[in-house]
Design a protein around this motif. Structure first.
Motif, PDB file in Angstrom:
ATOM      1  N   ALA A 298     -10.529  25.624  -1.975  1.00 31.15           N
ATOM      2  CA  ALA A 298     -10.017  25.922  -3.320  1.00 31.15           C
ATOM      3  C   ALA A 298     -10.126  24.684  -4.201  1.00 31.15           C
ATOM      4  N   LEU A 299      -9.659  23.557  -3.689  1.00 29.47           N
ATOM      5  CA  LEU A 299      -9.658  22.324  -4.489  1.00 29.47           C
ATOM      6  C   LEU A 299     -11.083  21.908  -4.853  1.00 29.47           C
ATOM      7  N   GLU A 300     -12.006  22.074  -3.915  1.00 35.16           N
ATOM      8  CA  GLU A 300     -13.396  21.683  -4.184  1.00 35.16           C
ATOM      9  C   GLU A 300     -14.043  22.562  -5.245  1.00 35.16           C
ATOM     10  N   SER A 301     -13.481  23.763  -5.449  1.00 38.22           N
ATOM     11  CA  SER A 301     -14.003  24.635  -6.505  1.00 38.22           C
ATOM     12  C   SER A 301     -13.131  24.580  -7.753  1.00 38.22           C
ATOM     13  N   ASP A 302     -12.274  23.564  -7.813  1.00 38.45           N
ATOM     14  CA  ASP A 302     -11.446  23.380  -8.996  1.00 38.45           C
ATOM     15  C   ASP A 302     -10.450  24.521  -9.213  1.00 38.45           C
ATOM     16  N   LEU A 303      -9.953  25.069  -8.103  1.00 38.61           N
ATOM     17  CA  LEU A 303      -8.886  26.072  -8.167  1.00 38.61           C
ATOM     18  C   LEU A 303      -7.605  25.405  -7.679  1.00 38.61           C
ATOM     19  N   THR A 304      -6.482  25.728  -8.294  1.00 36.54           N
ATOM     20  CA  THR A 304      -5.199  25.209  -7.820  1.00 36.54           C
ATOM     21  C   THR A 304      -4.670  26.117  -6.712  1.00 36.54           C
ATOM     22  N   PRO A 305      -4.535  25.599  -5.490  1.00 36.70           N
ATOM     23  CA  PRO A 305      -4.004  26.450  -4.417  1.00 36.70           C
ATOM     24  C   PRO A 305      -2.486  26.564  -4.488  1.00 36.70           C
ATOM     25  N   ILE A 306      -1.984  27.773  -4.324  1.00 39.15           N
ATOM     26  CA  ILE A 306      -0.543  27.993  -4.133  1.00 39.15           C
ATOM     27  C   ILE A 306      -0.393  28.311  -2.649  1.00 39.15           C
ATOM     28  N   ILE A 307       0.052  27.315  -1.888  1.00 37.77           N
ATOM     29  CA  ILE A 307       0.090  27.437  -0.428  1.00 37.77           C
ATOM     30  C   ILE A 307       1.430  28.045  -0.012  1.00 37.77           C
ATOM     31  N   CYS A 308       1.360  29.183   0.691  1.00 38.93           N
ATOM     32  CA  CYS A 308       2.588  29.879   1.068  1.00 38.93           C
ATOM     33  C   CYS A 308       3.034  29.467   2.473  1.00 38.93           C
ATOM     34  N   VAL A 309       4.297  29.130   2.594  1.00 43.25           N
ATOM     35  CA  VAL A 309       4.904  28.816   3.891  1.00 43.25           C
ATOM     36  C   VAL A 309       6.216  29.591   3.999  1.00 43.25           C
ATOM     37  N   GLY A 310       6.751  29.672   5.215  1.00 44.06           N
ATOM     38  CA  GLY A 310       8.036  30.364   5.364  1.00 44.06           C
ATOM     39  C   GLY A 310       8.210  30.875   6.774  1.00 44.06           C
ATOM     40  N   GLU A 311       9.462  31.016   7.172  1.00 47.95           N
ATOM     41  CA  GLU A 311       9.762  31.404   8.546  1.00 47.95           C
ATOM     42  C   GLU A 311       9.915  32.914   8.681  1.00 47.95           C
ATOM     43  N   SER A 312       9.675  33.413   9.885  1.00 53.77           N
ATOM     44  CA  SER A 312       9.855  34.838  10.186  1.00 53.77           C
ATOM     45  C   SER A 312      11.345  35.113  10.434  1.00 53.77           C
ATOM     46  N   PRO A 313      11.732  36.396  10.490  1.00 57.75           N
ATOM     47  CA  PRO A 313      13.135  36.700  10.810  1.00 57.75           C
ATOM     48  C   PRO A 313      13.532  36.131  12.178  1.00 57.75           C
ATOM     49  N   GLU A 314      12.596  36.196  13.146  1.00 56.64           N
ATOM     50  CA  GLU A 314      12.891  35.690  14.505  1.00 56.64           C
ATOM     51  C   GLU A 314      13.093  34.174  14.470  1.00 56.64           C
ATOM     52  N   ASP A 315      12.239  33.483  13.687  1.00 53.25           N
ATOM     53  CA  ASP A 315      12.385  32.026  13.561  1.00 53.25           C
ATOM     54  C   ASP A 315      13.779  31.684  13.045  1.00 53.25           C
ATOM     55  N   ARG A 316      14.202  32.415  12.015  1.00 54.03           N
ATOM     56  CA  ARG A 316      15.509  32.102  11.426  1.00 54.03           C
ATOM     57  C   ARG A 316      16.633  32.408  12.410  1.00 54.03           C
ATOM     58  N   ALA A 317      16.528  33.583  13.047  1.00 54.59           N
ATOM     59  CA  ALA A 317      17.589  33.989  13.983  1.00 54.59           C
ATOM     60  C   ALA A 317      17.728  32.992  15.127  1.00 54.59           C
ATOM     61  N   SER A 318      16.616  32.379  15.510  1.00 54.27           N
ATOM     62  CA  SER A 318      16.695  31.452  16.659  1.00 54.27           C
ATOM     63  C   SER A 318      16.801  29.988  16.220  1.00 54.27           C
ATOM     64  N   GLY A 319      17.114  29.795  14.936  1.00 54.68           N
ATOM     65  CA  GLY A 319      17.358  28.429  14.462  1.00 54.68           C
ATOM     66  C   GLY A 319      16.107  27.559  14.381  1.00 54.68           C
ATOM     67  N   GLN A 320      14.946  28.216  14.211  1.00 53.44           N
ATOM     68  CA  GLN A 320      13.675  27.464  14.222  1.00 53.44           C
ATOM     69  C   GLN A 320      13.124  27.173  12.820  1.00 53.44           C
ATOM     70  N   THR A 321      13.874  27.526  11.773  1.00 45.83           N
ATOM     71  CA  THR A 321      13.322  27.436  10.424  1.00 45.83           C
ATOM     72  C   THR A 321      12.770  26.044  10.107  1.00 45.83           C
TER      73      THR A 321
END
Ligand code: PGA
Length: 244
Positions: free
Chosen positions: A111-134
């Protein structure tokens, strides 16, 4: 304030949307607006946004520049439509199409090499949160997908924190939960790229944002903007969120 239309709207529906949306946000010159329609509606969206400050983004970008990659769309093809942003690593791509942290990095660089601004998505799953892995998950996603960027590349990305359990579920994360996650992301940015880069980084929140909760979310100092799925499909509701 970014809208992710996901797999919704034809090009003619896109033209109708912009005809209605443009006047509603005509007096919001102090904020950036990005709309990410499907590939097939990019042209119509760019035309619909002509003469405004509304930017258009894709929902993903190929790693490769060209060649035998059936179904993929390259950064230069996207840029040629007039798009200037792209989502990368959306949780639906991770869930349905097997995208991994390892793929997020080359897509971001493409994306950057083509002059596009990347909006990079991150985030935990419900299981990650429930098990304290966020915290561990956010740290890993940052380390693999974002950390290897050069400082110059990092200075051009936007990060969206989208807890998977909040996407399309009506369960918006609380301001406390979001603030904590954004602080983890900013802390990782600080330790890898330094104070100045971490402060300049824009972190959006996404997950069941609607006109009713946008104002409270935008009042949080850690939230720099919103990534809106469902509620961005209706021009009136997305305009209300943009103005929040
Ligand atoms: P939602 O989607 O607003 O419909 O929860 C957000 C997103 O997936 O980006």
């Amino acid at each position: 304030m970014a809208g992710n239309w996901k797999m919704n709207k034809t090009s003619s529906e896109t033209s109708e949307y912009f005809a209605e949306f443009r006047p509603l946000v005509a007096d919001t010159e102090d904020r950036e607006i990005v709309i990410c329609p499907p590939f097939t509606a990019l042209d119509a969206a760019v035309k619909g946004a002509l003469g405004t400050r509304i930017a258009i983004g894709a929902q993903n970008v190929a790693r490769a520049k060209a060649g035998a990659y059936t179904s993929e769309v390259s950064g230069s093809m996207l840029r040629a439509t007039g798009a200037t942003y792209t989502l990368v690593g959306h949780s639906e791509c991770r869930k349905h199409f097997g995208e991994t942290d390892e793929v997020v990095l080359p897509r971001t660089i493409a994306a950057l090499e083509s002059d596009l601004t990347p909006i990079i998505c991150v985030g935990e799953s419900p299981e990650d949160r429930a098990s304290g892995q966020t915290e561990m998950v956010l740290t890993r996603q940052f380390a693999k997908g974002i950390g290897p960027l050069t400082p110059a590349q990092f200075g051009r990305v936007v990060i969206a924190y989208e807890p998977v359990w909040a996407i399309g579920t009506g369960k918006t994360a609380t301001p406390e939960v979001i603030t904590e996650a954004h602080r983890i992301i900013r802390r990782e940015a600080r330790s890898r790229f330094g104070d100045e880069a971490a402060e300049a980084l824009r972190i959006l929140y996404g997950g069941s944002v609607n006109p009713g909760n946008a104002k409270t979310l935008m009042a949080q100092p850690e939230i720099d903007g919103l990534l809106v799925g469902n509620a961005s499909l209706d021009p009136q509701s997305f305009a209300a969120i943009v103005k929040a």
